[in-house]
Design a protein around this motif. Structure first.
Motif, PDB file in Angstrom:
ATOM      1  N   UNK A 216       0.735  -1.387  -0.074  1.00 18.99           N
ATOM      2  CA  UNK A 216       0.195  -0.059  -0.013  1.00 18.99           C
ATOM      3  C   UNK A 216       0.746   1.329   0.045  1.00 18.99           C
ATOM      4  N   UNK A 217       1.970   1.239   0.327  1.00 13.52           N
ATOM      5  CA  UNK A 217       2.690   2.382   0.594  1.00 13.52           C
ATOM      6  C   UNK A 217       4.360   2.318  -0.208  1.00 13.52           C
ATOM      7  N   UNK A 218       5.241   1.754   0.181  1.00 14.14           N
ATOM      8  CA  UNK A 218       6.571   1.576  -0.459  1.00 14.14           C
ATOM      9  C   UNK A 218       7.177   0.490  -0.122  1.00 14.14           C
ATOM     10  N   UNK A 219       8.108  -0.391  -1.319  1.00 10.58           N
ATOM     11  CA  UNK A 219       8.830  -1.478  -0.928  1.00 10.58           C
ATOM     12  C   UNK A 219       9.810  -1.419   0.050  1.00 10.58           C
TER      13      UNK A 219
ATOM     14  N   UNK B 103      12.850   4.582   7.127  1.00 11.46           N
ATOM     15  CA  UNK B 103      11.878   5.441   7.677  1.00 11.46           C
ATOM     16  C   UNK B 103      11.956   5.609   9.236  1.00 11.46           C
ATOM     17  N   UNK B 104      11.924   6.847   9.494  1.00 14.18           N
ATOM     18  CA  UNK B 104      11.800   7.113  11.211  1.00 14.18           C
ATOM     19  C   UNK B 104      10.442   6.600  11.559  1.00 14.18           C
ATOM     20  N   UNK B 105      10.353   5.757  12.363  1.00 13.32           N
ATOM     21  CA  UNK B 105       9.052   5.137  12.514  1.00 13.32           C
ATOM     22  C   UNK B 105       8.653   5.378  14.270  1.00 13.32           C
ATOM     23  N   UNK B 106       7.262   5.590  14.042  1.00 10.96           N
ATOM     24  CA  UNK B 106       6.984   5.472  15.970  1.00 10.96           C
ATOM     25  C   UNK B 106       5.691   4.528  15.885  1.00 10.96           C
TER      26      UNK B 106
END
Length: 277
Positions: free
Chosen positions: A113-116, A121-124
């Motif tokens: 749905x978003x990117x491969x 990515x800075x993730x929370x």
């Protein structure tokens, strides 16, 4: 004779898995049947012995058995052992082997749905329960370098991080600090039950400082769009609900049982139809 598969839980009547998997068996002309088994926690040990005795080919595991089943299986996959929970059991020879497909189901849905590539990515992650743990560990295995966690009790989040055997840089935040520094994150993952039906107007914290370039995921799928996702969408962020994670973790289990990849689109259509979407 049909190969038997199923799902165990308590309660289990609400499960959408039987319709999803039986439809896949029919479409792929596999001689199999998927049945829901309601099993009281007290009866779990004898139930697992019974599953093995009747020759079940595989089954899913849901609340409240994901953790307690570990000691009852012949072998546990290393990732499932690290997470401390099993949601998929596969019969391999005469052994019942436990896996956890929740985290990788989430990642597959995210990539779809978003990117491969999500490694940078800075993730929370919001929450520190079983789903958060599976997602956190699986993202770490995937190579995501920076994953922060916010939770009402920092101790539980810290325990999750301390027990992770995979390398990852993580800060533990309270809800107020997470809201304050929200613009730093490109991926936001809501794993708690906040906003689930019937409490559909609740959100974990304010999204006022969310970056419009962020991607926001809420693993809830009832309602299909939570208040949290609605707020994120208003700010301009892309959003995603929990349907993809549910379908992909089911598809991973299906492939482990049969060696065949099911039709993801058809599986999602079945689930959405059951949800009235």
């Amino acid at each position: 004779m049909k190969r038997l598969f199923g799902v165990i839980g308590d309660p289990i009547s609400h499960s959408m898995s039987p319709m999803m998997h039986n439809n896949a068996f029919e479409n792929l002309q596999i001689d199999g049947y998927y049945h829901p088994f309601q099993i009281n926690p007290i009866d779990l040990p004898i139930a697992i012995k019974g599953m093995k005795a009747i020759g079940i080919s595989g089954f899913n595991v849901t609340i409240p058995h994901k953790t307690s089943i570990l000691s009852l299986l012949d072998r546990i996959d290393p990732l499932a052992k690290a997470i401390g929970a099993v949601n998929t059991v596969v019969r391999e020879g005469n052994e019942l082997v436990g896996y956890n497909s929740d985290g990788f189901g989430f990642i597959q849905a995210l990539k779809e749905r978003w990117k491969k590539n999500v490694a940078n990515e800075k993730t929370l992650i919001i929450g520190a329960g079983g789903a958060a743990k599976a997602i956190y560990y699986s993202l770490a295995v995937e190579g995501v370098k920076y994953i922060d966690i916010c939770n009402r009790t920092k101790e539980r989040a810290q325990a999750l991080v301390d027990n992770c055997p995979f390398p990852c840089e993580t800060n533990i935040l309270n809800l107020a600090d997470a809201s304050e520094y929200l613009n730093e994150y490109t991926l936001l993952i809501q794993t708690t039950s906040i906003g689930m039906s019937p409490n559909i107007h609740e959100i974990p914290f304010s999204l006022d400082k969310l970056s419009p370039k962020a991607h926001v995921v809420d693993i809830i799928y009832n309602p299909l769009e939570t208040a949290f996702l609605m707020e994120a969408k208003k700010i301009g962020a892309t959003t995603q609900n929990g349907i993809g994670m549910f379908v992909h973790q089911g598809a991973i289990a299906f492939e482990k049982w049969t060696g065949i990849k099911p039709d993801i689109v058809q599986m999602e259509t079945i689930v959405l139809k059951q949800l009235g979407g």
